[in-house]
Motif scaffolding. Structure first.
Motif, PDB file in Angstrom:
ATOM      1  N   LEU A   1     -16.496   7.094  14.353  1.00 38.61           N
ATOM      2  CA  LEU A   1     -17.506   5.977  14.592  1.00 38.61           C
ATOM      3  C   LEU A   1     -18.402   6.030  13.219  1.00 38.61           C
ATOM      4  O   LEU A   1     -18.740   5.347  12.591  1.00 38.61           O
ATOM      5  N   GLY A   2     -18.645   7.276  12.880  1.00 39.05           N
ATOM      6  CA  GLY A   2     -19.567   7.494  11.636  1.00 39.05           C
ATOM      7  C   GLY A   2     -20.770   7.185  11.301  1.00 39.05           C
ATOM      8  O   GLY A   2     -21.431   7.101  10.370  1.00 39.05           O
ATOM      9  N   ASN A   3     -21.392   6.598  12.336  1.00 40.79           N
ATOM     10  CA  ASN A   3     -22.968   6.258  12.330  1.00 40.79           C
ATOM     11  C   ASN A   3     -23.784   7.130  13.419  1.00 40.79           C
ATOM     12  O   ASN A   3     -24.579   6.641  13.890  1.00 40.79           O
ATOM     13  N   ALA A   4     -23.569   8.438  13.334  1.00 43.51           N
ATOM     14  CA  ALA A   4     -24.312   9.197  14.151  1.00 43.51           C
ATOM     15  C   ALA A   4     -24.433  10.620  13.562  1.00 43.51           C
ATOM     16  O   ALA A   4     -23.422  10.964  12.892  1.00 43.51           O
ATOM     17  N   THR A   5     -25.801  11.355  13.680  1.00 44.01           N
ATOM     18  CA  THR A   5     -25.820  12.740  13.221  1.00 44.01           C
ATOM     19  C   THR A   5     -26.367  13.360  14.307  1.00 44.01           C
ATOM     20  O   THR A   5     -27.230  13.101  14.941  1.00 44.01           O
ATOM     21  N   PRO A   6     -25.535  14.474  15.054  1.00 39.94           N
ATOM     22  CA  PRO A   6     -26.089  15.092  15.844  1.00 39.94           C
ATOM     23  C   PRO A   6     -27.182  16.267  15.270  1.00 39.94           C
ATOM     24  O   PRO A   6     -26.984  16.858  14.275  1.00 39.94           O
ATOM     25  N   LEU A   7     -28.396  16.205  16.042  1.00 42.48           N
ATOM     26  CA  LEU A   7     -29.217  17.234  15.712  1.00 42.48           C
ATOM     27  C   LEU A   7     -29.347  18.348  16.749  1.00 42.48           C
ATOM     28  O   LEU A   7     -29.781  18.042  18.032  1.00 42.48           O
ATOM     29  N   ILE A   8     -28.880  19.306  16.291  1.00 37.61           N
ATOM     30  CA  ILE A   8     -28.462  20.411  17.295  1.00 37.61           C
ATOM     31  C   ILE A   8     -29.736  21.302  17.600  1.00 37.61           C
ATOM     32  O   ILE A   8     -30.193  22.014  16.557  1.00 37.61           O
ATOM     33  N   SER A   9     -30.206  21.639  18.874  1.00 41.39           N
ATOM     34  CA  SER A   9     -31.230  22.615  18.958  1.00 41.39           C
ATOM     35  C   SER A   9     -30.689  24.024  19.204  1.00 41.39           C
ATOM     36  O   SER A   9     -29.864  24.409  20.001  1.00 41.39           O
ATOM     37  N   ILE A  10     -31.304  24.826  18.185  1.00 39.68           N
ATOM     38  CA  ILE A  10     -31.039  26.183  18.230  1.00 39.68           C
ATOM     39  C   ILE A  10     -32.292  26.978  18.172  1.00 39.68           C
ATOM     40  O   ILE A  10     -33.379  26.725  17.249  1.00 39.68           O
ATOM     41  N   GLU A  11     -32.736  27.735  19.221  1.00 34.79           N
ATOM     42  CA  GLU A  11     -33.965  28.187  19.532  1.00 34.79           C
ATOM     43  C   GLU A  11     -34.353  29.585  19.233  1.00 34.79           C
ATOM     44  O   GLU A  11     -35.291  30.326  19.318  1.00 34.79           O
ATOM     45  N   GLY A  12     -33.348  30.246  18.487  1.00 32.17           N
ATOM     46  CA  GLY A  12     -33.477  31.555  18.053  1.00 32.17           C
ATOM     47  C   GLY A  12     -32.063  32.367  18.210  1.00 32.17           C
ATOM     48  O   GLY A  12     -30.937  31.925  18.246  1.00 32.17           O
ATOM     49  N   SER A  13     -32.366  33.726  18.358  1.00 31.78           N
ATOM     50  CA  SER A  13     -31.098  34.657  18.389  1.00 31.78           C
ATOM     51  C   SER A  13     -30.568  34.552  19.873  1.00 31.78           C
ATOM     52  O   SER A  13     -30.932  33.734  20.635  1.00 31.78           O
ATOM     53  N   GLU A  14     -29.451  35.075  20.316  1.00 29.22           N
ATOM     54  CA  GLU A  14     -28.902  35.245  21.395  1.00 29.22           C
ATOM     55  C   GLU A  14     -29.754  35.332  22.676  1.00 29.22           C
ATOM     56  O   GLU A  14     -29.744  34.915  23.746  1.00 29.22           O
ATOM     57  N   VAL A  15     -30.764  36.462  22.271  1.00 30.06           N
ATOM     58  CA  VAL A  15     -31.374  36.913  23.507  1.00 30.06           C
ATOM     59  C   VAL A  15     -32.521  35.835  23.737  1.00 30.06           C
ATOM     60  O   VAL A  15     -32.901  35.409  24.602  1.00 30.06           O
ATOM     61  N   VAL A  16     -33.291  35.425  22.516  1.00 34.41           N
ATOM     62  CA  VAL A  16     -34.290  34.377  22.422  1.00 34.41           C
ATOM     63  C   VAL A  16     -33.773  33.311  23.147  1.00 34.41           C
ATOM     64  O   VAL A  16     -34.335  32.419  23.855  1.00 34.41           O
ATOM     65  N   SER A  17     -32.561  32.619  22.742  1.00 37.73           N
ATOM     66  CA  SER A  17     -32.079  31.338  23.296  1.00 37.73           C
ATOM     67  C   SER A  17     -31.805  31.365  24.763  1.00 37.73           C
ATOM     68  O   SER A  17     -32.154  30.506  25.418  1.00 37.73           O
TER      69      SER A  17
END
Length: 386
Positions: A131-147
């Motif tokens: 498709l080429g017309n989108a950017t995923p903005l992926i949420s990462i909230e910290g380390s494995e434990v914090v996430s």
């Protein structure tokens, strides 16, 4: 430069050039007293497989979502007025069964998809590349434990990183966002940016945790000095690190601003409600009231009064600093609670005033010429604070 060059061209033209043009059209409308935001943020579905701390979305309630036909009509009408960029939120937007079809129907637009990344399989990433017309903005909230703690799940970090790697494998333009709070403040570091660069991430978006929703967590909120430290970190890293850094809270001179108050963006919920911003879940209009989103927004006295009240009260977040004013204007307009839980007013009553990004005593201007130029011309106060 690792990304697919076709995708890079789509980004430069659909988001870059056409996005600047949409802001110019917005400026022209403002001269006539007409407010229609150049960027729309749309929560296309309320469902999500995670249960994040402080989430304000009714992710556990019965599914609400905008149909493909409603989304298509919304985007089509917005395009008539120069818009080309749309943020897609949830819940988890990849749970919407027709989201990719929406992207396919509008190859002349650019979409930023706010996602936890766990549903971006190899097959989905391949479709996004096509498709080429989108950017995923992926949420990462910290380390494995914090996430796991922040997101209310198991193996959250690893599942999210798997989705991120699928995006990178297929040479997508991909970003990582983090809601910075007390438990993940270590992400405000050069080491974290280097990790993302090594992975192949193109940009990072720093938000600050907002104490709102049915189960707010005030102990997670940043202190004023931490918000300033975050701002200083962003400004300095923009001059040093080969990664884009996004934040929505300050202009080129380092003055705080609110995108809702300036009118540069408003929010549409999964029920079709037109709201000032994602965390203000009250509305007077719904996209199902008319075929024209433009007419609904430009004629909304509720949105107009909300912008003006917010700008008069603070350059920061009016919900955090003056929840009493938010309550007053909701009552004045008899605005509807757009949540399924129907407790938004009670939540406002319980919300204690807190600080936000507004700190006139200490303002940190942009150092990098490109960010300074872009913010000065296409992301600033637009006269809201005069």
């Amino acid at each position: 430069m690792e990304t697919d060059k076709r995708l890079l061209w789509k980004f430069a033209y659909n988001f870059g050039y056409k996005g600047m043009r949409s802001v110019q059209k917005y400026k022209q409308r403002l001269k006539k007293g007409v407010h229609f935001p150049p960027f729309l943020f749309i929560s296309i579905i309320n469902s999500c497989q995670l249960r994040c701390q402080g989430c304000w979305v009714d992710v556990s309630s019965p599914r609400q979502m905008l149909s493909l036909e409603e989304l298509d009509r919304l985007v089509t009408d917005s395009k008539k007025h120069g818009n080309s960029f749309f943020g897609l939120l949830g819940g988890e937007p990849f749970m919407h069964p027709q989201m990719l079809e929406l992207l396919a129907r509008h190859p002349d637009c650019y979409f930023q998809i706010f996602t936890n990344g766990q549903l971006i399989t190899d097959e989905v990433a391949a479709k996004l590349r096509k498709l080429g017309n989108a950017t995923p903005l992926i949420s990462i909230e910290g380390s494995e434990v914090v996430s796991d703690e922040r997101r209310g799940g198991q193996e959250v970090f690893n599942k999210t990183v798997a989705g991120l790697k699928n995006c990178i494998k297929h040479r997508l333009i991909v970003g990582v966002t983090s809601s910075i709070c007390q438990t993940n403040y270590d992400l405000v570091s050069e080491q974290w940016l280097k990790q993302l660069i090594d992975l192949g991430v193109h940009y990072v978006w720093f938000n600050t945790y907002r104490v709102v929703g049915p189960e707010p967590a005030p102990h997670l909120a940043l202190r004023p000095e931490q918000v300033l430290e975050l701002r200083r970190f962003i400004v300095n890293m923009r001059t040093r690190m080969p990664i884009g850094i996004v934040e929505p809270y300050w202009d080129d001179r380092g003055q705080a601003l609110c995108p809702m108050s300036t009118g540069v963006s408003h929010h549409i919920g999964p029920s079709g409600s037109i709201e000032p911003c994602p965390i203000i879940q009250f509305s007077k209009e719904n996209i199902r009231d008319s075929d024209s989103i433009y007419d609904l927004m430009t004629n909304s006295q509720f949105l107009k009064d909300f912008r003006e009240l917010s700008a008069e009260a603070t350059r920061g977040c009016v919900v955090l600093e003056r929840p009493d004013l938010v309550k007053d204007i909701v009552i004045e307009h008899s605005a509807s609670d757009t949540t399924q839980r129907q407790t938004a007013m009670a939540e406002l009553d319980k919300l204690a005033p807190s600080s936000s990004q507004h700190n006139p005593e200490t303002q940190i201007p942009e150092k990098h010429w490109l960010y300074r130029f872009a913010k000065k011309h296409w992301y600033f106060g637009f006269g809201a604070y005069t």
